[in-house]
Structures are given as structure tokens and as C-alpha cells.
Design an enzyme around this catalytic site. Structure first.
Site, PDB file in Angstrom:
ATOM      1  N   ASP A  13       0.823  -1.216   0.000  1.00  0.00           N
ATOM      2  CA  ASP A  13       0.000   0.000   0.000  1.00  0.00           C
ATOM      3  C   ASP A  13       0.854   1.262   0.000  1.00  0.00           C
ATOM      4  O   ASP A  13       1.982   1.270   0.490  1.00  0.00           O
ATOM      5  CB  ASP A  13      -0.910  -0.021   1.241  1.00  0.00           C
ATOM      6  CG  ASP A  13      -2.099   0.918   1.096  1.00  0.00           C
ATOM      7  OD1 ASP A  13      -2.370   1.374  -0.036  1.00  0.00           O
ATOM      8  OD2 ASP A  13      -2.747   1.195   2.116  1.00  0.00           O
ATOM      9  N   ASN A  61     -11.054  -2.344  -5.325  1.00  0.00           N
ATOM     10  CA  ASN A  61     -10.280  -1.374  -6.110  1.00  0.00           C
ATOM     11  C   ASN A  61     -10.955  -1.053  -7.450  1.00  0.00           C
ATOM     12  O   ASN A  61     -10.614  -0.065  -8.104  1.00  0.00           O
ATOM     13  CB  ASN A  61      -8.842  -1.854  -6.333  1.00  0.00           C
ATOM     14  CG  ASN A  61      -7.981  -1.806  -5.089  1.00  0.00           C
ATOM     15  OD1 ASN A  61      -7.071  -2.615  -4.916  1.00  0.00           O
ATOM     16  ND2 ASN A  61      -8.240  -0.871  -4.194  1.00  0.00           N
TER      17      ASN A  61
HETATM   18  C1  IPE Z   1      -5.542  -2.691  -0.173  1.00  0.00           C
HETATM   19  O1  IPE Z   1      -5.207  -1.356  -0.255  1.00  0.00           O
HETATM   20  C2  IPE Z   1      -5.469  -3.308  -1.540  1.00  0.00           C
HETATM   21  C3  IPE Z   1      -4.148  -3.419  -2.144  1.00  0.00           C
HETATM   22  C4  IPE Z   1      -3.007  -3.071  -1.589  1.00  0.00           C
HETATM   23  C5  IPE Z   1      -4.136  -3.975  -3.466  1.00  0.00           C
HETATM   24  P1  IPE Z   1      -6.318  -0.203  -0.383  1.00  0.00           P
HETATM   25  O2  IPE Z   1      -5.554   1.063  -0.513  1.00  0.00           O
HETATM   26  O3  IPE Z   1      -7.258  -0.538  -1.458  1.00  0.00           O
HETATM   27  O4  IPE Z   1      -7.075  -0.306   1.023  1.00  0.00           O
HETATM   28  P2  IPE Z   1      -7.869   0.782   1.834  1.00  0.00           P
HETATM   29  O5  IPE Z   1      -8.890   1.364   0.902  1.00  0.00           O
HETATM   30  O6  IPE Z   1      -6.884   1.803   2.286  1.00  0.00           O
HETATM   31  O7  IPE Z   1      -8.464   0.046   3.006  1.00  0.00           O
HETATM   32  C1  IPE Z   2      -1.676   0.227  -3.387  1.00  0.00           C
HETATM   33  O1  IPE Z   2      -1.464   1.594  -3.405  1.00  0.00           O
HETATM   34  C2  IPE Z   2      -1.916  -0.342  -4.764  1.00  0.00           C
HETATM   35  C3  IPE Z   2      -3.316  -0.672  -5.053  1.00  0.00           C
HETATM   36  C4  IPE Z   2      -4.297  -0.614  -4.215  1.00  0.00           C
HETATM   37  C5  IPE Z   2      -3.609  -1.100  -6.408  1.00  0.00           C
HETATM   38  P1  IPE Z   2      -2.665   2.632  -3.400  1.00  0.00           P
HETATM   39  O2  IPE Z   2      -3.044   2.909  -4.809  1.00  0.00           O
HETATM   40  O3  IPE Z   2      -3.743   2.178  -2.515  1.00  0.00           O
HETATM   41  O4  IPE Z   2      -1.942   3.907  -2.785  1.00  0.00           O
HETATM   42  P2  IPE Z   2      -2.537   4.916  -1.717  1.00  0.00           P
HETATM   43  O5  IPE Z   2      -2.989   4.096  -0.550  1.00  0.00           O
HETATM   44  O6  IPE Z   2      -3.654   5.624  -2.397  1.00  0.00           O
HETATM   45  O7  IPE Z   2      -1.386   5.788  -1.384  1.00  0.00           O
HETATM   46 MG    MG Z   3      -4.127   2.395  -0.537  1.00  0.00          MG
END
Ligand code: IPE
Ligand code: IPE
Ligand code: MG
Length: 233
Positions: A13, A61
Site C-alpha cells: 500500500d 479497487n
Molecule cells: C488494499 O489497499 C489493496 C491493495 C493493496 C491492493 P487499499 O488502498 O485498497 O485499502 P484501503 O482502501 O486503504 O483500506
Molecule cells: C496500493 O497503493 C496499490 C493498489 C491498491 C492497487 P494505493 O493505490 O492504494 O496507494 P494509496 O494508498 O492511495 O497511497
Molecule cells: Mg491504498
């Protein structure tokens, strides 16, 4: 000497925040994150981790903008076609966890290719969770069990915790260590069934800044935990 956890899971993340902080588009963060994934997978498995599960894209997502979803899907295709040659040479087997629908045909094809290409590899397993949800996995397992019960392939008396593992998307052992980057303290619908006795390691490092040293810190932390599994020691 550190003990290596058998199954490590990573919630990768912070890609978006990493990019935004630098005045870049979120997609740049994803591009960087993919490079780190390749590096960490090779490092972890060469260090003796047998199973590495990574959260690449959750079912939720899909609620992001079409632009971001499309970018990620293209990135996955490119990654499986090119970057993963190295993973294959490293003798790592790639498997996927998640629902097929509504993934695009070209993404599914790229996933299938890399699965086939690496299926006889033996050093370790990289489980890529793509269009994955932990509750969805349990729901899908229930459906499969009911179908198998109807077909006479399983009896209700045989259903137990061990059998449930076999009904998950992949037959993987329990997770020993869960790592989440980016300073969020939640599991975001990750591998709920397999996490029952996992040790959790949270770091503020954003995934594109994650590296071998940070991985080692998580392993050190794991080695200082007292795992009791409900017993008194
Ligand atoms: C979890 O991260 C999913 C992945 C890392 C692929 P998110 O960024 O989607 O989770 P939330 O929304 O912060 O809980
Ligand atoms: C994790 O990074 C990757 C996916 C969820 C695909 P994020 O895209 O959630 O990055 P932040 O949390 O918005 O910084
Ligand atoms: Mg994230």
C-alpha cells in the site's frame, strides 16, 4: 540466525501517496510499486520464504476511476509478459488468487500464460492476489463445497478447518507474517481465513520505498514475537 516464516503476505500500500507527494500522477507510483514487487519476491524467496502472497488489486479497487483501473490492468499485462521472465528464471512458481469476473480477457490471458510458464518451478510460490477479496474467497469456497457435496465429492462430516484451506483459491498454508506498508493499520479484506494466527508488521514506509532492508526489519520483528497459538508457554 533468523527463522524464516514459511508464508509471508504483503499488503503493498501507498503507491498513490508516494506519487502525489512527488507531484506525479498516481500511475507513476503503481509503476514503481511493480518494480519493488519483483525485487522483493526474488529476495524473500531466495532467503527461504516458501510462500509469498501479495495484494495487487482488491475487488473493491474496481471502485477507483476507470483511468486508474485501466492503467493498473495494462501494467499487470506488461509485468506478466516481460518482468516476470526474471521470476521464472529464479525458479519461482506464480499462482493467482481472486475472482475472474470482471477481469478483462487480455489480463486473464496474461495471468494464464505466466501460470503455465512457471508451473513446474520449485524454489517458492508467489501468490498474486488480483481482483481478490477475503470475504469473497470464503463465499466462493462455500459455494464450491455445496456443489461438491451435491456431486458426492465431499460429505458434510468431512468439512473441517483443514479442508477449508483446500477450498480457498489456492491451497496455501496459514500466513505466518503479514506486512502492511504505508502506515495503515487494517487488513482491508485481505486473506481473512489464512490470517487466523498471523503476526502483523506495520510500517510507515510507502510501498515504492520498500526494499530488502525494510523486509529484513519485518523478519527481525517476526523473530522477536512469542507465538502461542492459544497455549500457555
Ligand atoms: C488494499 O489497499 C489493496 C491493495 C493493496 C491492493 P487499499 O488502498 O485498497 O485499502 P484501503 O482502501 O486503504 O483500506
Ligand atoms: C496500493 O497503493 C496499490 C493498489 C491498491 C492497487 P494505493 O493505490 O492504494 O496507494 P494509496 O494508498 O492511495 O497511497
Ligand atoms: Mg491504498
Amino acid at each position: 540466525m533468523n527463522n524464516m516464516p514459511n508464508h509471508v503476505a504483503i499488503i503493498m500500500d501507498g503507491n498513490g501517496r508516494w506519487a502525489t507527494k512527488r507531484g506525479l500522477k498516481r500511475s507513476e507510483g503503481h509503476k514503481e510499486g511493480i518494480k519493488i514487487l519483483e525485487k522483493i519476491a526474488i529476495y524473500a524467496i531466495n532467503k527461504g520464504v516458501k510462500y509469498l502472497s501479495v495484494y495487487a488489486f482488491s475487488t473493491d479497487n474496481f471502485k477507483r476511476t476507470q483511468e486508474e483501473v485501466d492503467y493498473l490492468m495494462e501494467l499487470f499485462i506488461t509485468m506478466f509478459k516481460t518482468k516476470f521472465n526474471k521470476i521464472n528464471k529464479e525458479n519461482i512458481k506464480v499462482v493467482f488468487s481472486g475472482r475472474k469476473t470482471p477481469l478483462r480477457e487480455d489480463v486473464l490471458k496474461a495471468m494464464d500464460n505466466i501460470t503455465k510458464k512457471t508451473k513446474n518451478n520449485t524454489k517458492g510460490v508467489l501468490n498474486i492476489c488480483l481482483n481478490y477479496g477475503g470475504q469473497e474467497e470464503i463465499v466462493d469456497a462455500c459455494k464450491k463445497i455445496i456443489e461438491d457435496e451435491k456431486d458426492g465429492k465431499v460429505n458434510i462430516e468431512e468439512i473441517n478447518k483443514k479442508l477449508l484451506y483446500k477450498y480457498m483459491y489456492q491451497d496455501l498454508p496459514p500466513i505466518d507474517l503479514l506486512i502492511r506498508t504505508s502506515g495503515e493499520y487494517r487488513v482491508s479484506n485481505y486473506m481473512l481465513y489464512q490470517m487466523s494466527y498471523s503476526e502483523f508488521y506495520f510500517t510507515d514506509v510507502l510501498f515504492p520505498d520498500f526494499n530488502e532492508k525494510e523486509f529484513d526489519k519485518a523478519i527481525d520483528s517476526f523473530n522477536n514475537r512469542d507465538r502461542r497459538f492459544g497455549k500457555v508457554k
